[in-house]
Design an enzyme around this catalytic site. Structure first.
Site, PDB file in Angstrom:
ATOM      1  N   HIS A  52       0.832  -1.199   0.000  1.00 22.33           N
ATOM      2  CA  HIS A  52       0.000   0.000   0.000  1.00 22.33           C
ATOM      3  C   HIS A  52       0.875   1.261   0.000  1.00 22.33           C
ATOM      4  O   HIS A  52       0.668   2.173  -0.811  1.00 22.33           O
ATOM      5  CB  HIS A  52      -0.885  -0.060   1.244  1.00 22.33           C
ATOM      6  CG  HIS A  52      -1.832   1.082   1.389  1.00 22.33           C
ATOM      7  ND1 HIS A  52      -3.016   1.141   0.714  1.00 22.33           N
ATOM      8  CD2 HIS A  52      -1.767   2.199   2.156  1.00 22.33           C
ATOM      9  CE1 HIS A  52      -3.649   2.261   1.047  1.00 22.33           C
ATOM     10  NE2 HIS A  52      -2.903   2.924   1.925  1.00 22.33           N
ATOM     11  N   GLU A  74      -1.406  -5.099  -3.868  1.00 18.81           N
ATOM     12  CA  GLU A  74      -2.092  -4.616  -2.678  1.00 18.81           C
ATOM     13  C   GLU A  74      -3.518  -5.160  -2.638  1.00 18.81           C
ATOM     14  O   GLU A  74      -4.011  -5.594  -1.600  1.00 18.81           O
ATOM     15  CB  GLU A  74      -2.119  -3.080  -2.707  1.00 18.81           C
ATOM     16  CG  GLU A  74      -2.884  -2.447  -1.578  1.00 18.81           C
ATOM     17  CD  GLU A  74      -3.421  -1.085  -1.953  1.00 18.81           C
ATOM     18  OE1 GLU A  74      -3.496  -0.763  -3.168  1.00 18.81           O
ATOM     19  OE2 GLU A  74      -3.763  -0.316  -1.054  1.00 18.81           O
ATOM     20  N   ASN A 408      25.278 -23.226  -5.876  1.00 12.83           N
ATOM     21  CA  ASN A 408      26.009 -24.461  -6.115  1.00 12.83           C
ATOM     22  C   ASN A 408      25.633 -25.514  -5.098  1.00 12.83           C
ATOM     23  O   ASN A 408      25.448 -26.683  -5.430  1.00 12.83           O
ATOM     24  CB  ASN A 408      27.524 -24.201  -5.998  1.00 12.83           C
ATOM     25  CG  ASN A 408      28.143 -23.950  -7.352  1.00 12.83           C
ATOM     26  OD1 ASN A 408      27.602 -24.385  -8.368  1.00 12.83           O
ATOM     27  ND2 ASN A 408      29.248 -23.242  -7.373  1.00 12.83           N
TER      28      ASN A 408
END
Lengths: 681, 122
Positions: A52, A74, A408
């Site tokens: 918001h 929102e 990795n």
């Protein structure tokens, strides 16, 4: 663009990044909530508020792309917090992608405010989630609530009230008052206590006629009967039951969106006996956000000052050499004062630059979650020592190498759940990310409990790639070092994540640029650990200045253990390596002249100097022609083209307008200890 | 003496923006509160002439702040403007019901805010 509006944009970008960072952190918790099927309403509301705020802020700056996407997110979050759409991992994943898109937009605008890209696809995906959302049904119980109470509730709070009416037995109005100086802490103590037994739906400040005090009215939903609540909060608080239950208590609590389970400690803290605390600084910000470039500039100026001080020091020495001069003595005294103050200034500026690695670790947490879900692996990340501090610049430059190492670990280290089960391991893999300060260094370690590195497999691959001859006999450490060679990849298929064209060789080079060292240990079936040792700060370092032939170099003093003069006759050769005896141990020697191809080994003198360098157990002797003394040097970047020169970590300014090269001690050490002849090629 | 305006808003960028927008039209003193609690502490301490507040804030929300101000003899007369982001229409209307004098929707044009300040403080 005017400077004030570009500064305002800078403010916006800073705050936007902060909001997104917080959103991402909250999302991690939300993801767990989705898996468990219950969630703290405060968390949902906080995430909603973040999106918001971002929407509102971006709108003010005319960043419609950010604003419109934030608006959609929102909206979705609004539905979520109002219970109109269910919380699922899929939804959390979508939110995560949405926030990442926002983050990319914000980052892009940091480079150029006109930066944008099409976010309509993302917006559509968010909209699809909204389809089928149900509207909240009216609850007859709501009619029993005093309209005056309802008048101050936001839509969200009304929803929470409804939820409480549905699932909880009692609704209380609790009135209390606190000292104006400490009310926020006092209130927090009370709310925390109440939250263990239910939900605080709203906190209304009351306009009671009090001086120096302020009254509040809390709306509290709970299963605790009035008598027990009275005991919990203690006397002195007015508790009023707004809705005496009309039905017998229902035992079912599983539908309730619940906060954290009640904490184990049952310490009773009431508003009355709450510890007296000093006036809060919690809400009044005591920090400022500073552009890292400004800090760099300050650091550089301090660096120049340190160098100027050294120049004055040299003048002092000169005057002293010319015999007793009163002015000389005075100058020396003044210089000492300058030196002390300068040290304080330097320390101060350094401290400002220090940041905890927590932020970096949080980022890694997100990466672990993201990559793990993409690779269908289940992984728990354990974090230790997140409050360890490092220079901000180092932390930033550490992000990519660390990310790569972690990817990795997930890609190649942690096995798929079914393999792990077959081996009797827990299905959930563990990655442990830790940081710890050791003297002037910080060690950052990434440990996994995956399949480990099979030396034979690595060796075969290296032979296939023609990196080593078929017959080469390599120690375990030498095999691990192969992994750091350019272009080496053991993965059967290069994954789109780990294989972003960046190998462990680049990781190693990046660490070397930070004057750091990287080490690997692994055991097949048990796991792999990669440790990165870094200096705490970079910008100004004390260095040992040395000479080889006619070239001057600097060795960072924090890696120099001692210096000594050695007779050539005491050098012995073991396994084709030159070593000397150093207190019951052998010290491998590295002839710097050979490394940089400066000297002809033929004309060696009878004695030479050795700087013993190393970290912890590992050390080597660097052979030089002359030790020129200690000095503060200001580290400068080498620039792109020289970034990966072996044996060199960077350049430094000596103050007399001379630039010298700083040795990459970590790199030189591992090459020497490995005995890698390729290094000298 | 310069008139004092209390700006209650959790975004520091937004507070700065509101501050500079107001400063552009005259000599007003801006008192910033990053949340409702700070506003509660500032109100009795500083004699403010006008209050601007956001709705969605942590701790207490803007509606609760409006209700507090309108219910208190010392502050009930203060001009009070709600500044909130679009999408919270219901909450904004509630704010007006509770006695806010006006509301402004973010994003707003600087002139809109300036006009409101002039209207209430002259």
């Amino acid at each position: 663009m005017s400077s004030s509006s570009s500064r305002a944009i800078g403010d916006f970008l800073g705050e936007a990044e902060e909001i997104i960072e917080n959103l991402n952190n909250d999302l991690i918790v939300l993801d767990d909530c989705a898996a468990e099927g219950s969630c703290d309403p405060d968390l949902l509301n906080r995430i909603f508020r973040g999106a918001h705020s971002l929407k509102g802020l971006a709108g003010m700056f005319g960043f419609d792309d950010i604003s419109s996407l934030a608006h959609h997110l929102e909206n979705l979050l609004d539905h979520l917090r109002l219970g109109k759409v269910p919380l699922t991992n899929g939804l959390v994943q979508l939110l995560s992608e949405g926030f990442e898109t926002l983050s990319r937009l914000v980052e892009g605008k940091g480079e150029n405010p006109d930066f944008t890209f099409d976010v309509s696809a993302m917006r559509q995906r968010v909209e699809q989630f909204l389809v089928g959302g149900s509207d909240e049904e009216a609850d007859p119980e709501m009619d029993r609530i005093d309209p005056e109470i309802l008048a101050v509730l936001t839509e969200f709070e009304e929803h929470r009230l409804r939820e409480n009416l549905k699932h909880r037995l009692y609704l209380f109005k609790i009135k209390t008052d606190f000292d104006l100086a400490t009310f926020d802490q006092d209130l927090a103590v009370l709310t925390d206590l109440l939250k263990k037994e239910g939900e605080v739906i709203s906190t209304l400040p009351l306009s009671a006629d009090l001086t120096d005090r302020i009254a509040f009215q809390l709306l509290f939903g709970t299963n605790l009967p009035e008598g027990e609540l009275g005991v919990l909060v203690g006397p002195g608080l007015a508790v009023e039951n707004l809705l005496p239950p009309s039905e017998p208590p229902s035992p079912s609590r599983e539908m309730i969106l619940e906060g954290e389970p009640p904490a184990a400690s049952g310490r009773e803290v009431t508003a009355e006996n709450a510890p007296a605390m000093e006036t809060s600084a919690r809400s009044i910000s005591r920090t400022v956000r500073v552009d890292i470039d400004k800090l760099d500039l300050l650091m550089n100026v301090v660096g120049e000052l340190v160098l100027a001080k050294a120049a004055i020091g040299r003048v002092c020495e000169k005057l002293k050499g010319e015999g007793g001069n009163e002015l000389g003595t005075e100058l020396q005294k003044a210089t000492r004062v300058l030196e002390r103050r300068l040290e304080e200034l330097q320390k101060g500026v350094m401290e400002v630059r220090m940041v905890p690695v927590a932020q970096l670790f949080d980022k890694m947490n997100r990466i672990v979650r993201k990559v793990a879900s993409e690779r269908n692996k289940r992984i728990a990340l354990e974090i230790q020592g997140a409050d360890t501090e490092l220079d901000k610049l180092i932390v930033e430059d550490l992000s990519d190498p660390l990310m790569h190492i972690i990817r990795n670990a997930i890609d190649h280290g942690i096995e798929p759940p079914e393999d792990r089960r077959a081996q009797g391991k827990s299905e959930k893999g563990l990655i442990c990310l830790s940081a710890a300060q050791k003297g002037n260094h910080v060690v950052i370690e990434v440990r996994d409990d995956g399949r480990g590195i099979d030396p034979e497999k690595v060796r075969r691959k290296a032979v296939e790639r023609g990196l080593i001859p078929e017959t080469a006999k390599l120690s375990r450490e030498q095999v691990y070092d192969l992994l750091f060679m350019p272009g080496f990849s053991t993965a059967e298929t290069v994954s789109d994540l780990s294989g972003r064209g960046v190998g462990m060789d680049v990781v190693k080079n990046n660490i070397a640029l930070l004057s750091g060292m990287i080490e690997m240990e692994s055991e097949v079936g048990v796991g792999t650990s990669i440790a990165i040792t870094l200096p705490i700060t970079l910008a100004i370092i004390k260095a040992l200045i040395i000479r080889v032939c006619d070239k001057i170099y600097a060795i960072p003093i924090n890696s120099v253990m001692e210096t000594m003069m050695v007779e050539t006759s005491s050098v012995r050769t073991i396994e084709r390596k030159e070593v000397i005896e150093l207190r019951d141990s052998t010290l491998p020697l590295l002839w710097l002249g050979d490394v940089f191809q400066l000297s002809d080994r033929g004309n060696r003198r009878a004695r030479f100097f050795v700087a013993v360098v190393g970290f912890a157990e590992k050390k080597i002797g660097i052979v030089v022609d002359e030790l020129l003394g200690q000095q503060d040097v200001v580290i400068k970047s080498l620039g792109e083209s020289l970034a990966f020169v072996r044996g060199i970590a960077g350049a430094a300014d000596l103050g007399n307008q001379k630039t010298i090269l700083v040795l990459d001690v970590g790199g030189l050490m591992s090459e020497t200890l490995r005995g890698d002849s390729a290094f000298f090629a | 003496m310069a008139k004092k305006i209390l700006v209650t808003e959790d975004s520091s960028t937004m507070r700065a923006l509101i501050g500079s927008t107001i400063a552009a039209i005259g000599d007003y003193e801006i008192v910033e509160a990053a949340n409702g609690f700070e506003a509660l502490r500032i109100l009795p301490r500083e004699k403010v002439d006008m209050v601007l507040t956001d709705i969605n804030m942590p701790d207490i929300n803007g509606l609760e702040l409006v209700s507090f101000i309108r219910g208190n003899a010392n502050y009930k007369h203060l001009p009070l403007v709600i500044i909130s982001t679009e999408g919270s229409e219901r909450d904004r209307l509630k704010g007006l019901d509770l006695g806010a004098d006006a509301y402004l929707v973010k994003p707003f044009a600087p002139e809109e805010l300036q006009q409101l300040i002039r209207k209430f403080l002259g």
